[in-house]
Design a protein around this motif. Sequence first.
Motif, PDB file in Angstrom:
ATOM      1  N   GLU A 169     -10.192   0.667 -14.174  1.00 35.54           N
ATOM      2  CA  GLU A 169      -8.920   1.081 -14.751  1.00 35.54           C
ATOM      3  C   GLU A 169      -8.873   0.882 -16.267  1.00 35.54           C
ATOM      4  O   GLU A 169      -7.905   1.240 -16.908  1.00 35.54           O
ATOM      5  CB  GLU A 169      -7.772   0.351 -14.065  1.00 35.54           C
ATOM      6  N   SER A 209     -10.871  -1.694  -8.374  1.00 38.12           N
ATOM      7  CA  SER A 209     -10.756  -0.441  -7.628  1.00 38.12           C
ATOM      8  C   SER A 209     -12.148   0.028  -7.251  1.00 38.12           C
ATOM      9  O   SER A 209     -13.092  -0.132  -8.028  1.00 38.12           O
ATOM     10  CB  SER A 209     -10.089   0.619  -8.523  1.00 38.12           C
ATOM     11  N   GLN A 211     -12.920   3.069  -6.934  1.00 36.51           N
ATOM     12  CA  GLN A 211     -12.953   4.500  -7.244  1.00 36.51           C
ATOM     13  C   GLN A 211     -14.255   5.025  -7.853  1.00 36.51           C
ATOM     14  O   GLN A 211     -14.800   6.027  -7.388  1.00 36.51           O
ATOM     15  CB  GLN A 211     -11.800   4.843  -8.182  1.00 36.51           C
ATOM     16  N   ARG A 232      -6.796  -8.133  -9.220  1.00 37.47           N
ATOM     17  CA  ARG A 232      -6.291  -7.910 -10.579  1.00 37.47           C
ATOM     18  C   ARG A 232      -5.780  -9.212 -11.165  1.00 37.47           C
ATOM     19  O   ARG A 232      -4.910  -9.863 -10.580  1.00 37.47           O
ATOM     20  CB  ARG A 232      -5.191  -6.859 -10.572  1.00 37.47           C
ATOM     21  N   GLU A 234      -3.824  -9.721 -13.494  1.00 34.58           N
ATOM     22  CA  GLU A 234      -2.679  -9.485 -14.368  1.00 34.58           C
ATOM     23  C   GLU A 234      -1.630 -10.555 -14.080  1.00 34.58           C
ATOM     24  O   GLU A 234      -1.440 -10.962 -12.945  1.00 34.58           O
ATOM     25  CB  GLU A 234      -2.099  -8.081 -14.156  1.00 34.58           C
ATOM     26  N   LEU A 242       0.216  -8.530  -6.364  1.00 32.93           N
ATOM     27  CA  LEU A 242      -0.642  -9.606  -5.888  1.00 32.93           C
ATOM     28  C   LEU A 242      -1.899  -9.609  -6.756  1.00 32.93           C
ATOM     29  O   LEU A 242      -2.273  -8.571  -7.310  1.00 32.93           O
ATOM     30  CB  LEU A 242      -1.054  -9.356  -4.431  1.00 32.93           C
ATOM     31  N   PHE A 245      -5.338  -7.820  -3.350  1.00 32.69           N
ATOM     32  CA  PHE A 245      -4.644  -6.918  -2.418  1.00 32.69           C
ATOM     33  C   PHE A 245      -5.644  -5.906  -1.871  1.00 32.69           C
ATOM     34  O   PHE A 245      -6.737  -5.756  -2.406  1.00 32.69           O
ATOM     35  CB  PHE A 245      -3.466  -6.213  -3.103  1.00 32.69           C
ATOM     36  N   GLU A 249      -8.724   4.052  -0.683  1.00 33.32           N
ATOM     37  CA  GLU A 249      -9.011   5.031  -1.730  1.00 33.32           C
ATOM     38  C   GLU A 249      -9.814   6.222  -1.193  1.00 33.32           C
ATOM     39  O   GLU A 249     -11.042   6.153  -1.118  1.00 33.32           O
ATOM     40  CB  GLU A 249      -9.761   4.366  -2.882  1.00 33.32           C
ATOM     41  N   GLU A 387       6.299   2.800  -7.126  1.00 28.35           N
ATOM     42  CA  GLU A 387       4.950   3.351  -6.950  1.00 28.35           C
ATOM     43  C   GLU A 387       4.220   2.743  -5.755  1.00 28.35           C
ATOM     44  O   GLU A 387       4.101   1.529  -5.628  1.00 28.35           O
ATOM     45  CB  GLU A 387       4.121   3.109  -8.217  1.00 28.35           C
ATOM     46  N   ILE A 388       3.706   3.634  -4.909  1.00 28.20           N
ATOM     47  CA  ILE A 388       2.921   3.172  -3.758  1.00 28.20           C
ATOM     48  C   ILE A 388       1.504   3.737  -3.833  1.00 28.20           C
ATOM     49  O   ILE A 388       0.563   3.152  -3.308  1.00 28.20           O
ATOM     50  CB  ILE A 388       3.641   3.554  -2.440  1.00 28.20           C
ATOM     51  N   ILE A 389       1.361   4.894  -4.526  1.00 23.94           N
ATOM     52  CA  ILE A 389       0.055   5.546  -4.690  1.00 23.94           C
ATOM     53  C   ILE A 389      -0.141   5.922  -6.156  1.00 23.94           C
ATOM     54  O   ILE A 389       0.792   6.376  -6.813  1.00 23.94           O
ATOM     55  CB  ILE A 389      -0.023   6.839  -3.825  1.00 23.94           C
ATOM     56  N   GLY A 390      -1.370   5.721  -6.642  1.00 22.72           N
ATOM     57  CA  GLY A 390      -1.747   6.225  -7.955  1.00 22.72           C
ATOM     58  C   GLY A 390      -3.055   6.974  -7.807  1.00 22.72           C
ATOM     59  O   GLY A 390      -3.969   6.501  -7.129  1.00 22.72           O
ATOM     60  N   ARG A 394     -10.075  14.310 -11.047  1.00 25.11           N
ATOM     61  CA  ARG A 394     -10.967  13.650 -11.989  1.00 25.11           C
ATOM     62  C   ARG A 394     -11.511  14.648 -13.012  1.00 25.11           C
ATOM     63  O   ARG A 394     -11.678  15.841 -12.697  1.00 25.11           O
ATOM     64  CB  ARG A 394     -12.141  12.996 -11.247  1.00 25.11           C
ATOM     65  N   GLY A 435      -1.805   1.266  -2.227  1.00 22.47           N
ATOM     66  CA  GLY A 435      -1.728  -0.183  -2.102  1.00 22.47           C
ATOM     67  C   GLY A 435      -1.327  -0.528  -0.673  1.00 22.47           C
ATOM     68  O   GLY A 435      -0.254  -0.136  -0.206  1.00 22.47           O
TER      69      GLY A 435
HETATM   70  O1  4AD Z   1      -2.473   3.034  -9.657  1.00 19.60           O
HETATM   71  P1  4AD Z   1      -3.671   2.145  -9.444  1.00 19.60           P
HETATM   72  O2  4AD Z   1      -3.995   1.150 -10.489  1.00 19.60           O
HETATM   73  O3  4AD Z   1      -4.871   3.164  -9.211  1.00 19.60           O
HETATM   74  C1  4AD Z   1      -6.190   2.868  -9.151  1.00 19.60           C
HETATM   75  O4  4AD Z   1      -6.683   1.763  -9.131  1.00 19.60           O
HETATM   76  C2  4AD Z   1      -7.044   4.089  -8.982  1.00 19.60           C
HETATM   77  N1  4AD Z   1      -8.425   3.734  -9.359  1.00 19.60           N
HETATM   78  C3  4AD Z   1      -6.961   4.555  -7.553  1.00 19.60           C
HETATM   79  C4  4AD Z   1      -7.748   5.801  -7.292  1.00 19.60           C
HETATM   80  O5  4AD Z   1      -7.451   6.838  -7.844  1.00 19.60           O
HETATM   81  N2  4AD Z   1      -8.751   5.722  -6.434  1.00 19.60           N
HETATM   82  O6  4AD Z   1      -3.521   1.392  -8.060  1.00 19.60           O
HETATM   83  C5  4AD Z   1      -3.328   2.123  -6.863  1.00 19.60           C
HETATM   84  C6  4AD Z   1      -2.264   1.470  -6.017  1.00 19.60           C
HETATM   85  C7  4AD Z   1      -0.887   1.379  -6.670  1.00 19.60           C
HETATM   86  O7  4AD Z   1      -0.169   2.571  -6.527  1.00 19.60           O
HETATM   87  C8  4AD Z   1      -0.263   0.245  -5.891  1.00 19.60           C
HETATM   88  O8  4AD Z   1       0.247   0.697  -4.656  1.00 19.60           O
HETATM   89  C9  4AD Z   1      -1.437  -0.672  -5.624  1.00 19.60           C
HETATM   90  O9  4AD Z   1      -2.611   0.101  -5.740  1.00 19.60           O
HETATM   91  N3  4AD Z   1      -1.486  -1.784  -6.578  1.00 19.60           N
HETATM   92  C10 4AD Z   1      -1.128  -3.045  -6.290  1.00 19.60           C
HETATM   93  N4  4AD Z   1      -0.661  -3.600  -5.153  1.00 19.60           N
HETATM   94  C11 4AD Z   1      -0.397  -4.929  -5.168  1.00 19.60           C
HETATM   95  N5  4AD Z   1      -0.589  -5.716  -6.239  1.00 19.60           N
HETATM   96  C12 4AD Z   1      -1.061  -5.206  -7.401  1.00 19.60           C
HETATM   97  N6  4AD Z   1      -1.274  -6.024  -8.452  1.00 19.60           N
HETATM   98  C13 4AD Z   1      -1.354  -3.805  -7.458  1.00 19.60           C
HETATM   99  N7  4AD Z   1      -1.831  -2.987  -8.416  1.00 19.60           N
HETATM  100  C14 4AD Z   1      -1.909  -1.767  -7.863  1.00 19.60           C
END
Ligand code: 4AD
Length: 465
Positions: A169, A209, A211, A232, A234, A242, A245, A249, A387-390, A394, A435
């Motif tokens: 990321e 991730s 990915q 993560r 963060e 979390l 988690f 993907e 947000e539940i999906i990102g 590509r 997530g």
């Molecule tokens: O949007 P994110 O950061 O996307 C990716 O990591 C891409 N590489 C995914 C991809 O395209 N293959 O994270 C994806 C999802 C978020 O929408 C959220 O649901 C969850 O992961 N997520 C978390 N869940 C719990 N705790 C955290 N710290 C999270 N960070 C992201």
Amino acid sequence: MMKRDTIKSILARPAAGGEVTVMGWARAVRAQKAVIFIQVNDGSCLANLQVVVPAAHPDFERLSRLSQGAGLKAVGELAASAGSGQAYELVARELVIYGEADPGSYPLQKKQHSFEFLRESVAHLRPRTRTFGAVLRVRNVLARAIHDFYQGRGFIWAHTPIITASDCEGAGQMFRVSTLDPAHPPCLPDGAVDYAQDFFAKPAYLTVSGQLAGETLALALSSIYTFGPTFRAENSNTTRHLAEFWMVEPEAAFYDLQDNMDLAEDFLKHLFRTVLDECSEDMAFFAEFIEKSAVTTLEHIVTSPFERITYTEAIKILETCGEPFEYPVSWGMDIQTEHERYLAEKRMKRPVIITDYPKDIKAFYMRMNEDGRTVRGMDVLVPRLGEIIGGSQREERLDVLEARMAEMNIDPAAYGWYLDTRRFGSVPHSGFGLGFERTVQFVTGMGNIRDVIPYPRTPKSAELG
Ligand code: 4AD
């Protein structure tokens, strides 16, 4: 193996009669002069089975002092229950107490504990509460439904590494993996740590991730998915974050952003439908005690199309809606949770997919649009949570990807393997990350993500496990 009948299977029987063997834990004990009632739960379902110990039992005296929490086995006739609430009860012929739970010190007494107390003080015992039993059963059904969905569509479950040397990321929020002695690491002449002497001979981290590795697999097998833990570092102390988690993907070659959105929508609907079909008892519990709209929200979602808007349209809505947001709205900003919730919960009243974000707030791998300002990213927002999906389509064009990496100061040498996939047989492809805990949280209506995983890892907290 000890032979036992699960309470779930017993309660599903068409009629009383026959001998059954139940093993579990006493949720409540009521001792009367002539009879003892023990509510037994074995985790197979939310409901308890009432075990009745008649006065004639040789151990009646001792058993009448039994208390909540004891681990036991009961064997006896399955009878129609005289009391209300349950069809059957077990009339104990034999009762074995495996382990008592001293009522003076057993932490889960009758009184309702707060989720915070359960999480912080007795995380190892909270699976024995009704709420966590229900959460863990729903979590299990969701995990299986994920595999069913992708396997049914020919996606191949691929296992990407947990230890990695690249930051997918690009946010730099990674946990370092090292075997160097933190007190005396080997150093270079300039004082910097010499990671050439570390276990992997270079800096290594826990993955944020799967990915990037997933892309290399999709560009050979066409359609793959990962489902595993991600990490993560963060410092987000929120009810939605979390440090450890699980993420699902999918990554698919020959998918554009439309295909990706369709996949995400079908996927979420499949998960929610499965929970409605298979977890009705647990979901009724969540609707009664946790979140009134738990069931109705899912029912509504599975029968209506998701809203799809661009980032630019979303900003226009947020700018003109008159809602008093804490973070001011302007084109180019990151959409905050309060905005996500407004859009999905108040405005559209259903899941919303936002696409085409400004390139400056998204990762380097997203496909650049013609306008040169936005990228083919997509986020799926749901009511209550945001947000539940990102995900994204590509960037498959080598020159555009290289230019983008240069713009973001990403060292191409570290991504030679990734760029190779664009050098050799590059094709359009897309994917996203769901997530898993956010999904469990959304489905159950639980307020805090820390309460949908057995042992949550968050800043300053890593209890047990
Ligand atoms: O949007 P994110 O950061 O996307 C990716 O990591 C891409 N590489 C995914 C991809 O395209 N293959 O994270 C994806 C999802 C978020 O929408 C959220 O649901 C969850 O992961 N997520 C978390 N869940 C719990 N705790 C955290 N710290 C999270 N960070 C992201």
